[in-house]
Design a protein around this motif. Sequence first.
Motif, PDB file in Angstrom:
ATOM      1  N   ASP A  18       7.336   1.386   9.015  1.00 34.86           N
ATOM      2  CA  ASP A  18       8.397   2.038   9.535  1.00 34.86           C
ATOM      3  C   ASP A  18       9.005   1.698  10.823  1.00 34.86           C
ATOM      4  OD1 ASP A  18      10.046   4.013  10.461  1.00 34.86           O
ATOM      5  OD2 ASP A  18       9.245   5.845  10.059  1.00 34.86           O
ATOM      6  N   THR A  20      12.032   1.918  12.123  1.00 32.83           N
ATOM      7  CA  THR A  20      13.252   2.822  12.586  1.00 32.83           C
ATOM      8  C   THR A  20      13.419   2.281  13.964  1.00 32.83           C
ATOM      9  OG1 THR A  20      13.018   4.417  10.955  1.00 32.83           O
ATOM     10  CG2 THR A  20      14.421   4.774  12.518  1.00 32.83           C
ATOM     11  N   ASN A  37      13.210  -3.233   1.280  1.00 31.76           N
ATOM     12  CA  ASN A  37      13.379  -1.776   1.794  1.00 31.76           C
ATOM     13  C   ASN A  37      13.264  -0.713   0.899  1.00 31.76           C
ATOM     14  OD1 ASN A  37      13.894  -3.018   4.557  1.00 31.76           O
ATOM     15  ND2 ASN A  37      15.990  -3.328   4.129  1.00 31.76           N
ATOM     16  N   GLY A  40      16.909   2.940   4.147  1.00 34.15           N
ATOM     17  CA  GLY A  40      17.309   2.048   5.427  1.00 34.15           C
ATOM     18  C   GLY A  40      18.262   0.873   4.895  1.00 34.15           C
ATOM     19  N   ARG A  41      18.674   0.061   6.087  1.00 37.34           N
ATOM     20  CA  ARG A  41      19.243  -1.236   5.823  1.00 37.34           C
ATOM     21  C   ARG A  41      19.023  -2.132   6.987  1.00 37.34           C
ATOM     22  NH1 ARG A  41      23.311  -2.390   2.532  1.00 37.34           N
ATOM     23  NH2 ARG A  41      24.583  -4.246   3.059  1.00 37.34           N
ATOM     24  N   GLU A  42      18.942  -3.244   7.009  1.00 38.88           N
ATOM     25  CA  GLU A  42      18.588  -3.881   8.123  1.00 38.88           C
ATOM     26  C   GLU A  42      19.595  -5.228   8.156  1.00 38.88           C
ATOM     27  OE1 GLU A  42      15.203  -6.905   7.669  1.00 38.88           O
ATOM     28  OE2 GLU A  42      15.161  -6.057   5.652  1.00 38.88           O
ATOM     29  N   SER A  54      19.785  -3.947   2.003  1.00 39.86           N
ATOM     30  CA  SER A  54      19.683  -2.580   1.882  1.00 39.86           C
ATOM     31  C   SER A  54      18.560  -2.582   0.841  1.00 39.86           C
ATOM     32  CB  SER A  54      21.086  -1.999   1.352  1.00 39.86           C
ATOM     33  OG  SER A  54      21.238  -2.373  -0.130  1.00 39.86           O
ATOM     34  N   PRO A  71      17.765  -2.956  12.761  1.00 40.53           N
ATOM     35  CA  PRO A  71      17.969  -1.777  12.110  1.00 40.53           C
ATOM     36  C   PRO A  71      19.327  -1.066  12.029  1.00 40.53           C
ATOM     37  CG  PRO A  71      16.586  -0.845  13.814  1.00 40.53           C
ATOM     38  CD  PRO A  71      16.801  -2.254  14.026  1.00 40.53           C
ATOM     39  N   TRP A  76      14.255   3.146   8.545  1.00 38.80           N
ATOM     40  CA  TRP A  76      14.185   1.845   7.996  1.00 38.80           C
ATOM     41  C   TRP A  76      12.653   1.713   7.585  1.00 38.80           C
ATOM     42  CZ3 TRP A  76      13.937  -3.090  11.268  1.00 38.80           C
ATOM     43  CH2 TRP A  76      13.822  -4.485  10.363  1.00 38.80           C
ATOM     44  N   TYR A  78       9.828  -0.190   4.731  1.00 41.50           N
ATOM     45  CA  TYR A  78      10.060  -1.315   3.863  1.00 41.50           C
ATOM     46  C   TYR A  78       8.317  -1.611   3.476  1.00 41.50           C
ATOM     47  CZ  TYR A  78       9.199  -3.632   8.380  1.00 41.50           C
ATOM     48  OH  TYR A  78       8.890  -3.934   9.413  1.00 41.50           O
TER      49      TYR A  78
END
Length: 263
Positions: A18, A20, A37, A40-42, A54, A71, A76, A78
């Motif tokens: 995590d 985030t 992931n 979330g999206r990076e 994503s 992030p 976020w 993964y």
Amino acid sequence: MGITAYRKIEGVEVTLSDSTNHVFPKHSHDEFYLGANISGREKIWLDGKRSEASIDEITVYNPGQVQAATPTPYDWVYYSFYIQPEVMAELTGLPADEEFRKSVFAAPDIAALIARTGAFCLMGHHGENEMLEKLSTLLCALVKRTGSRTKFCVHDRDALLAERIALRLREDLYEPPSLKALSAEFGLTSVQLVRVFNAHFGLPPFAWLKGEKLKIARQLILRGLPLADIAAGLGFSDQPHFTHSFRDMFGVTPGQMFRLAKT
């Protein structure tokens, strides 16, 4: 925040993280990196190029590639795999100078497979062979999707070879060889061995072997043998592993089966 689950076997690290609100500066790894992931999206910087990933994209980094990640304002989380180059070569047959040709790309099916494989590997009751078997299946799909070349070519439906592998496993049912040793014995990579076996039997080799053991366990339970002796004799790592596997296959626990046999 950070790594919430971690497991390591020889040459492979698996994590659930995590990150985030965490920004990763430019860096590189000595291993191959494979990630997906689950929320979330990076934003990614990779070798001077910018992209985003994503839950439908996957990230595949070769050893030494310079990367950075930021992030977006969402949770976020993964799964990731770090695989030593020599282990990648053993599992896939990729030549030493071969690298993955795609780094960030849309592949919802493989992203879902990464998540399933990661979750499986992080369950403590699964052994190393089972983990490598799952990873080999994942890498087979990945190699095909990225267009990478392997050194070997084996027909997917070589039934005779699959039967020979099964016979070898039956010979050492209680103390089977490792996936690595079994592959070397037949002159295959782990990916090839799993693919050939699965095409013929409908299951990868150690999943099939566990099923064969559980069939024997059921017969021994019905004969009234002690459950602890059965689990240990069949090579299950511990009683919970045996119970979990037995319930998955037969829908009842070994104890329930034992009581049913007594009624």
